[in-house]
Motif scaffolding. Structure first.
Motif, PDB file in Angstrom:
ATOM      1  N   TYR A   8       9.255   8.521 -10.612  1.00 48.62           N
ATOM      2  CA  TYR A   8       8.846   7.229 -10.054  1.00 48.62           C
ATOM      3  C   TYR A   8       9.593   6.068 -10.720  1.00 48.62           C
ATOM      4  O   TYR A   8       9.111   4.937 -10.708  1.00 48.62           O
ATOM      5  CB  TYR A   8       7.333   7.036 -10.231  1.00 48.62           C
ATOM      6  CG  TYR A   8       6.513   7.741  -9.179  1.00 48.62           C
ATOM      7  CD1 TYR A   8       5.968   7.037  -8.103  1.00 48.62           C
ATOM      8  CD2 TYR A   8       6.283   9.100  -9.255  1.00 48.62           C
ATOM      9  CE1 TYR A   8       5.209   7.671  -7.143  1.00 48.62           C
ATOM     10  CE2 TYR A   8       5.534   9.757  -8.301  1.00 48.62           C
ATOM     11  CZ  TYR A   8       4.999   9.039  -7.244  1.00 48.62           C
ATOM     12  OH  TYR A   8       4.237   9.685  -6.285  1.00 48.62           O
ATOM     13  N   PHE A  11      10.329   3.143  -8.389  1.00 47.04           N
ATOM     14  CA  PHE A  11       9.090   2.413  -8.114  1.00 47.04           C
ATOM     15  C   PHE A  11       8.781   1.455  -9.256  1.00 47.04           C
ATOM     16  O   PHE A  11       8.417   0.281  -9.032  1.00 47.04           O
ATOM     17  CB  PHE A  11       7.942   3.402  -7.917  1.00 47.04           C
ATOM     18  CG  PHE A  11       6.572   2.783  -7.987  1.00 47.04           C
ATOM     19  CD1 PHE A  11       6.089   2.005  -6.944  1.00 47.04           C
ATOM     20  CD2 PHE A  11       5.761   2.976  -9.091  1.00 47.04           C
ATOM     21  CE1 PHE A  11       4.830   1.427  -7.007  1.00 47.04           C
ATOM     22  CE2 PHE A  11       4.505   2.415  -9.163  1.00 47.04           C
ATOM     23  CZ  PHE A  11       4.038   1.635  -8.113  1.00 47.04           C
ATOM     24  N   SER A  15       8.841  -2.601  -9.197  1.00 48.96           N
ATOM     25  CA  SER A  15       7.598  -3.280  -9.549  1.00 48.96           C
ATOM     26  C   SER A  15       7.827  -4.313 -10.642  1.00 48.96           C
ATOM     27  O   SER A  15       7.240  -5.397 -10.620  1.00 48.96           O
ATOM     28  CB  SER A  15       6.552  -2.254 -10.012  1.00 48.96           C
ATOM     29  OG  SER A  15       6.224  -1.357  -8.980  1.00 48.96           O
TER      30      SER A  15
END
Length: 261
Positions: A8, A11, A15
């Motif tokens: 991840y 991600f 973020s």
């Protein structure tokens, strides 16, 4: 857990970028607030202590020595406090996302850590420019600052995740830590020198893991010296224990985390 974090990674990167953009949306100065807040706080301390109370660094003729000492310590403490404070509350803040989206929950404090590192690097750049105006040019010892960044962020991350999980199940943890952090700040040689404190107080200061970590910044940025390895050993041990304990607690509490939120 580490494998899932790697899967991840994009991600988390997106973020971090989104958080930095959204934190100061509709702000004219935008990211400059990351730098202005800690600099303003350091400036206030410098004016009150260096100018009003005539605080000085012994055996140093440079009139800007104390402001440089103070800025160095405040920068180190700011990194620690930001990661710790935000990690303690990130699970509660992101409770709606945790209930609706499936992703590794440990991503949240990692995102906090990444954003704090970027803020800190910008602050160090601003501090370097300020030092040049003081006539104090960055020396070779600045290469030791990344060591301080790694150790401080590891300690803050470990404590933050550990306390953040406890804070989900008992919200008193966050309130208690607010008081403890204030005491911790004044037990760390940031606005004063350890040598000027009574011997009894110095014994407690030496037990403080942040004492050696803040000294990395003060030695490198002010004195252009390498850190004292002996003083860092307790801090490294505490940071390692904190990270390991946070992973163990997170692994055990993760299945019940969303339900508690």
């Amino acid at each position: 857990m580490l494998r899932s974090l790697w899967q991840y990674r994009y991600f988390m990167l997106s973020s971090i970028r989104g958080e930095l953009k959204g934190r100061f949306a509709r702000s004219y100065l935008g990211g400059f607030w990351f730098i202005l807040h800690p600099l303003a706080q350091s400036l206030i301390f410098s004016i009150v202590l260096a100018e009003v109370m005539q605080a000085r660094i012994p055996n140093m003729d440079n009139s800007a020595a104390y402001p440089i000492y103070l800025l160095s310590g405040m920068a180190a403490w700011g990194l620690f406090a930001e990661i710790l404070n935000r990690s303690m509350t990130i699970f509660i803040e992101q409770a709606p996302a945790l209930k609706k989206i499936a992703f590794p929950r440990l991503c949240l404090p990692v995102i906090v850590w990444g954003g704090a590192i970027i803020n800190h690097l910008l602050l160090l750049l601003a501090i370097a420019i300020i030092f040049i105006f003081f006539g104090h040019y960055p020396g070779r010892a600045w290469i030791y600052v990344p060591v301080g960044i790694v150790l401080i962020s590891a300690l803050a991350f470990g404590l933050g995740v550990f306390l953040g999980i406890l804070n989900v199940f008992a919200r008193d943890v966050g309130q208690i830590m607010t008081v403890i952090l204030q005491l911790w700040f004044w037990l760390t040689p940031i606005v004063y020198l350890k040598a000027v404190m009574p011997q009894k107080v110095q014994a407690y200061i030496n037990l403080n893991p942040m004492t050696g970590l803040v000294a990395i910044y003060q030695d490198a940025l002010l004195l252009n010296q390498a850190p004292n390895i002996a003083t860092l050993i307790p801090s490294v041990i505490v940071a390692g224990i904190a990270v390991a304990a946070s992973f163990i607690l997170f692994r055990r509490a993760s299945p019940e985390l969303v339900d508690a939120l």
